[in-house]
Structures are given as C-alpha cells and as structure tokens.
Design an enzyme around this catalytic site. Structure first.
Site, short mmCIF file in Angstrom:
data_model
loop_
_atom_site.label_atom_id
_atom_site.label_comp_id
_atom_site.label_asym_id
_atom_site.label_seq_id
_atom_site.Cartn_x
_atom_site.Cartn_y
_atom_site.Cartn_z
N ASP A 138 -1.29 -1.26 4.81
CA ASP A 138 -1.41 -0.06 5.64
C ASP A 138 -2.73 -0.17 6.40
O ASP A 138 -3.80 0.02 5.82
CB ASP A 138 -1.41 1.17 4.72
CG ASP A 138 -1.77 2.43 5.49
OD1 ASP A 138 -1.77 2.40 6.74
OD2 ASP A 138 -2.05 3.45 4.83
N ASP B 124 -11.33 -6.15 -2.24
CA ASP B 124 -10.37 -6.88 -3.08
C ASP B 124 -9.19 -7.36 -2.23
O ASP B 124 -8.66 -8.47 -2.43
CB ASP B 124 -9.82 -5.98 -4.20
CG ASP B 124 -10.88 -5.60 -5.21
OD1 ASP B 124 -12.08 -5.59 -4.86
OD2 ASP B 124 -10.51 -5.26 -6.34
N LYS C 229 5.20 1.67 0.45
CA LYS C 229 5.96 1.44 -0.80
C LYS C 229 7.45 1.70 -0.62
O LYS C 229 8.27 1.02 -1.21
CB LYS C 229 5.38 2.27 -1.93
CG LYS C 229 4.09 1.65 -2.49
CD LYS C 229 3.60 2.35 -3.71
CE LYS C 229 2.46 1.59 -4.38
NZ LYS C 229 1.22 1.45 -3.60
N SER D 270 -2.96 -1.80 -11.29
CA SER D 270 -2.86 -1.21 -9.97
C SER D 270 -3.92 -1.84 -9.06
O SER D 270 -4.98 -2.27 -9.54
CB SER D 270 -3.08 0.30 -10.07
OG SER D 270 -2.87 0.89 -8.80
N GLY D 271 -3.62 -1.88 -7.76
CA GLY D 271 -4.53 -2.54 -6.82
C GLY D 271 -5.99 -2.10 -6.95
O GLY D 271 -6.89 -2.93 -7.14
N HIS E 119 -10.89 -0.20 -2.29
CA HIS E 119 -10.86 -1.59 -2.76
C HIS E 119 -10.56 -2.57 -1.63
O HIS E 119 -9.96 -3.62 -1.84
CB HIS E 119 -9.83 -1.74 -3.88
CG HIS E 119 -8.41 -1.40 -3.49
ND1 HIS E 119 -8.04 -0.18 -2.99
CD2 HIS E 119 -7.28 -2.14 -3.53
CE1 HIS E 119 -6.74 -0.19 -2.74
NE2 HIS E 119 -6.27 -1.37 -3.06
N HIS F 72 0.84 -1.19 0.00
CA HIS F 72 0.00 0.00 0.00
C HIS F 72 0.88 1.25 0.00
O HIS F 72 2.09 1.17 0.29
CB HIS F 72 -0.95 -0.03 1.20
CG HIS F 72 -2.09 -0.99 1.01
ND1 HIS F 72 -2.67 -1.70 2.04
CD2 HIS F 72 -2.75 -1.35 -0.13
CE1 HIS F 72 -3.64 -2.46 1.53
NE2 HIS F 72 -3.70 -2.27 0.24
N THR G 138 1.47 -5.70 -8.11
CA THR G 138 0.48 -4.72 -8.57
C THR G 138 1.23 -3.56 -9.22
O THR G 138 2.43 -3.36 -9.00
CB THR G 138 -0.39 -4.25 -7.40
OG1 THR G 138 0.44 -3.90 -6.30
CG2 THR G 138 -1.38 -5.34 -6.99
N GLY G 139 0.51 -2.78 -10.05
CA GLY G 139 1.15 -1.83 -10.95
C GLY G 139 2.14 -0.87 -10.33
O GLY G 139 3.30 -0.79 -10.76
N THR G 140 1.68 -0.11 -9.35
CA THR G 140 2.56 0.93 -8.80
C THR G 140 3.68 0.32 -7.97
O THR G 140 4.84 0.74 -8.06
CB THR G 140 1.74 1.92 -7.95
OG1 THR G 140 0.51 2.19 -8.61
CG2 THR G 140 2.49 3.22 -7.75
N THR G 141 3.35 -0.71 -7.22
CA THR G 141 4.38 -1.39 -6.43
C THR G 141 5.45 -1.96 -7.37
O THR G 141 6.66 -1.80 -7.12
CB THR G 141 3.76 -2.55 -5.62
OG1 THR G 141 2.74 -2.02 -4.77
CG2 THR G 141 4.81 -3.26 -4.78
N ARG H 172 -7.94 -13.94 1.55
CA ARG H 172 -8.73 -15.16 1.69
C ARG H 172 -8.19 -16.25 0.77
O ARG H 172 -8.01 -17.40 1.19
CB ARG H 172 -10.20 -14.86 1.36
CG ARG H 172 -11.07 -16.07 1.46
CD ARG H 172 -12.55 -15.81 1.17
NE ARG H 172 -13.23 -17.07 1.13
CZ ARG H 172 -13.23 -17.90 0.07
NH1 ARG H 172 -12.63 -17.53 -1.04
NH2 ARG H 172 -13.82 -19.06 0.13
N ASP I 199 -5.09 -6.61 -7.25
CA ASP I 199 -5.16 -7.61 -6.16
C ASP I 199 -5.92 -8.85 -6.65
O ASP I 199 -5.56 -9.98 -6.34
CB ASP I 199 -5.90 -7.03 -4.95
CG ASP I 199 -5.17 -5.84 -4.36
OD1 ASP I 199 -4.17 -6.04 -3.66
OD2 ASP I 199 -5.59 -4.71 -4.64
O1 13P Z 1 -3.54 -1.07 -3.69
C1 13P Z 1 -2.73 -1.95 -3.70
C2 13P Z 1 -3.01 -3.22 -3.04
O2 13P Z 1 -4.28 -3.30 -2.47
C3 13P Z 1 -1.43 -1.79 -4.36
O3 13P Z 1 -1.61 -1.36 -5.68
P1 13P Z 1 -0.45 -0.52 -6.37
O4 13P Z 1 0.80 -1.28 -6.22
O5 13P Z 1 -0.86 -0.35 -7.79
O6 13P Z 1 -0.42 0.80 -5.62
#
Ligand code: 13P
Length: 126
Positions: free
Chosen positions: A85, A95, A16, A59-60, A92, A12, A38-41, A101, A65
């Site tokens: 976090d 998600d 990061k 992205s999440g 989301h 989150h 996930t995209g940004t990570t 789960r 996710d």
């Molecule tokens: O929101 C996230 C996981 O729930 C992470 O997504 P990003 O890596 O795209 O920010």
C-alpha cells in the site's frame, strides 16, 4: 522460470482483500506449493483457502517481514508476492524496505502489485 516450491505472500491492510481474492482464484495452482506469509495475511489466505499449505509467521509490524527476509537469505523462498500500500505510512517501513532489498540481493522474483503477481504466478506455476 522453474516451478516455485515455496512462495511468500504478504499484503498490507488495504490490499488484503486483493490477496485473499488472488489466492482464491489461483487455489488450484497454489495447491502443493508451500506458502509462507506474515501473520494477518496468512490468516486471510487460510480463511479463503483452508486447504492450502500456509505457514503463518509474525505479523509484519512485529517482525514478519524480517522473518521472510531471513527465509530468502537461507534460500527457502523462490518467489515473493507483496501487495504493498503506497498510500499509507507504516511504522515498520524500514522492515519492508529491508525485505525488498534482500529479495533483490538474492534475485528472487518479486511482485509488488496485483498485475505483476498475475504474470509471475502464471510464469512460475502455469
Ligand atoms: O505489515 C505487513 C507487511 O509489511 C503485513 O503483515 P500482516 O500480514 O501481519 O498484516
């Protein structure tokens, strides 16, 4: 634990920096391991460690996710490191819960904080 071939890495926003630092410190162990993120990570990990094999998904909040959950369900992910976090509400959240789960259903080793991530990685990648 058998050596992980594919690790999912997610963080989150408030975590990061910790994830980029974690990947950088463990770059040698992560070399040769497929990383899905996930995209940004994934972008932050790529910036920190350009040589790692990182597949960036959505992205999440846009389905990333869920994509990782699907990879767990099809047996393609051996371990999940998800630096969450717990102090910020997220649109989301359902998600995020669904992913946790599925990791539980499929008995995937799952770390939700840095302390456990260190132990898991040491155990799986020595
Ligand atoms: O929101 C996230 C996981 O729930 C992470 O997504 P990003 O890596 O795209 O920010």
């Amino acid at each position: 634990m058998t050596r992980a071939r594919c690790i999912a890495l997610i963080a989150h926003d408030q975590k990061k920096d910790d994830m980029a630092d974690f990947a950088g410190r463990h770059q040698a162990q992560l070399t040769g391991v497929r990383i899905v993120a996930t995209g940004t990570t994934g972008g932050r990990i790529k910036d920190a460690c350009p040589d790692l094999d990182v597949t960036r998904l959505k992205s999440g909040p846009l389905g990333g996710d869920q994509q990782i959950g699907a990879l767990i369900a099809t047996g393609e992910v051996d371990m999940l490191i998800f630096l969450v976090d717990p102090l910020t509400s997220m649109p989301h959240d359902v998600d995020v819960k669904a992913l946790m789960r599925l990791a539980t259903v499929y008995d995937i080793p799952m770390a939700l904080n840095l302390a456990t991530a260190e132990i898991l990685l040491a155990s799986a990648l020595g």
